[in-house]
Design a protein around this motif. Structure first.
Motif: not given
Lengths: 278, 310
Positions: B89-96, B98-102, B173-179, B243-245
């Motif tokens: 979950a922590l890792k996913n939060n970090l990836i998320y 990176v994808l949704t902020v910059p 797909d586990p590879k693309t769900s978060l993206i 970031l907080i969001g």
């Protein structure tokens, strides 16, 4: 000639941005078009943007008069959003008045404490909130939803910023006329705050209307659901019927969209208000 | 002042009048007006934080009732850092993040500058990009979930039409769900970022641009030498807020994937929800809540420090 050249480049940018904005809204266009279709036509490719055969009455009936008590859910959303908006405004305006126009010891300390609480994310206190609501006997009631959303440090802060700008002379004048604190608040301060109150009210209404997390945690009975949680009922009951799903989404979005288009200035300014001053 | 007033009000009892001086009265009214807000804050923040701190050191299944609360020391916290789904979950939060902020910030900046003074019908564009933001994220997610349908969805039918024979399976797909979730929420949140930037842009004096034009500056130079530096405070604000969001993301994940498939899109808040309201492990869920609180507090403290140093 630079004037003409500038306008031509502006026109080109407008056309390009226009194309981009259409592309941006494709999901909405697709939603509207699908809501009018037969189930079998929704996923047909190439997409029929303007449906050849129309099934909108059936879809409409399935959403509003079908298995899901959507009419009821709709009414719940309106009820909760109206009450939450009214109470939040009252609580926040009263607090802001106290913070700006009444002088007493401890006032600034309380204000600083409130600002510090602003960093606590709602999600970090879900468990104790849930226990609190159960102990208060409010689990599975709309009162629980209202209680959870009626306190807003953010709005208190915005209203305080606005009230700082109201001259104390108004209050002095009211005092000379013999008005007490309550009279001053109700008949001087609140009317003067009307523009900012309107803005804040619309934003609170939108947030409350779209709230998904609180109903998910504090409600159990389907008849008490509000719209976003109601959407899960459609997901569970009509997994494969995308036409009905899209009609449900459309029905959930349209009223707010109308409110937004009528009051766009207030909504946009309200959102910007928090950004610039925050 | 007291003495100067003639004793017109002598009918009133002496003691009471002395006690309720205007100053005291004002203080009383002040506290009364603050009372609802204070009660709310004490219950929903002070009590709530304290109680969850206490619970985080206990082992308690809600179904066992109050008497089932057992002190467990640091057990929850130790377990937390060994729990693979928490680390995931922590890792996913970090990836998320990176994808949704910059990326959305950069896109919104460019669009805001264009909308600000390079197009006609400015208001139309403001409204269009803002529509997804005011719409219920759940209703919007329902639309995207149909668009992203792995075999029949319009997105993949379009991709296959382009000759991509094996398009991504998006949410399933586990590879693309978060993206996929990041794409949907970036799309939905773009309007907010644009509006905040537009508000920032109105504060930049047009004289600066005129002076630069006289010096022969190109549009690109103006953008990088004037607009971007002067919008720094706005960018900073957006960065913190988003970031907080991004660490608080929950609704869209709960509706679309419930953290799946195979925990590929689970995040901290979803883990709190799962442990607390699905498994009823109130103690463990409280410990995860404190992890979330610690992360948000750390981000806030770090940004405050950065702001001070500027």
């Amino acid at each position: 000639m630079p004037f003409i050249r500038r306008n031509i480049s502006k026109l080109i940018t407008t056309v390009l941005m226009g194309a981009l904005s259409v592309f941006f809204l494709i999901p909405f266009v697709w939603m509207v078009s699908s809501a009018f279709k037969f189930e079998k036509d929704v996923m047909r490719f190439p997409i029929e943007w303007i449906p050849k055969s129309i099934n909108v009455v059936y879809n409409f009936k399935a959403v509003w008069m079908g298995k899901v008590p959507f009419l009821h859910i709709y009414f719940n959303s309106i009820k909760v959003a109206v009450i939450v908006t009214f109470i939040t405004l009252l609580v926040s305006t009263m607090a802001a008045y106290s913070f700006t126009k009444l002088k007493f010891r401890g006032r600034n300390l309380v204000f600083t404490a409130l600002l510090a609480f602003m960093i606590i994310p709602d999600q970090a206190t879900l468990i104790p909130r849930f226990m609190l609501i159960r102990w208060m006997g409010l689990y599975d009631t709309h009162v629980a939803l209202i209680f959870m959303s009626m306190f807003s440090i953010y709005f208190t802060f915005l209203l305080r910023q606005f009230m700082v700008g109201i001259s104390d002379e108004y209050i002095e004048a009211a005092k000379i006329d013999g008005a007490g604190h309550f009279r001053t608040f109700a008949s001087i301060i609140v009317p003067l705050c009307r523009p900012v109150l309107a803005t804040v009210a619309i934003i609170k209404f939108i947030w409350s209307w779209n709230d998904y997390q609180n109903p998910l945690i504090f409600l159990q009975t389907k008849d008490l659901y509000t719209i976003p949680l109601g959407m899960t009922l459609f997901r569970d009951d009509y997994t494969t019927n995308d036409a009905i799903m899209m009609m449900a989404s459309l029905s959930a979005i349209v009223p707010l969209l109308i409110v937004f288009i009528i009051l766009q200035k207030q909504v946009i300014n309200g959102i910007a208000l928090g950004g610039v001053k925050g | 002042m007291e003495a100067a007033k003639p004793s017109l009000k002598t009918e009133k009892p002496q003691k009471a009048r002395k006690f309720w001086t205007p100053k005291r009265k004002e203080a009383l009214v002040g506290w009364l007006f603050l009372a609802p807000e204070i009660v709310g804050m004490l219950l929903l923040n002070v009590f709530a934080l304290g109680f969850s701190l206490y619970l985080s050191f206990t082992s308690w299944n809600l179904l066992s009732g109050i008497s089932g609360i057992k002190f467990a020391g640091l057990e929850n916290y130790i377990h937390m850092f060994q729990d693979p789904t928490i680390l995931k979950a922590l890792k996913n939060n970090l990836i998320y993040t990176v994808l949704t902020v910059p990326v959305p910030i950069a896109i919104a900046l460019v669009l805001a500058v264009l909308i600000h003074n390079k197009v006609f019908w400015k208001d139309y564009f403001k409204v269009v990009f803002f529509i997804p933001y005011i719409s219920s994220i759940i209703a919007v997610a329902a639309v995207w979930s149909a668009l992203f349908h792995p075999s029949l969805g319009p997105v993949n039918q379009f991709l296959m039409d382009l000759g991509i024979s094996n398009p991504p399976k998006w949410l399933v797909d586990p590879k693309t769900s978060l993206i996929s979730i990041a794409i949907i929420s970036s799309w939905a949140g773009l309007g907010y970022t644009i509006i905040i930037y537009l508000a920032g842009l109105t504060n930049i004096s047009s004289e600066l641009y005129e002076a630069a034009e006289i010096d022969g500056a190109t549009a690109l130079t103006k953008f990088f030498k004037i607009t971007v530096p002067l919008l720094r405070p706005t960018t900073f604000f957006l960065l913190i807020t988003m970031l907080i969001g991004s660490f608080k993301v929950f609704d869209i994940i709960s509706y679309l994937t419930e953290g799946g498939p195979d925990n590929s899109s689970t995040v901290i808040v979803f883990r709190i929800y799962e442990e607390g309201f699905v498994n009823y492990n109130m103690g463990y869920a409280s410990a995860i809540s404190w992890l979330l609180f610690a992360i948000i507090a750390a981000i806030t403290a770090a940004t405050w420090k950065m702001r001070k140093e500027e």
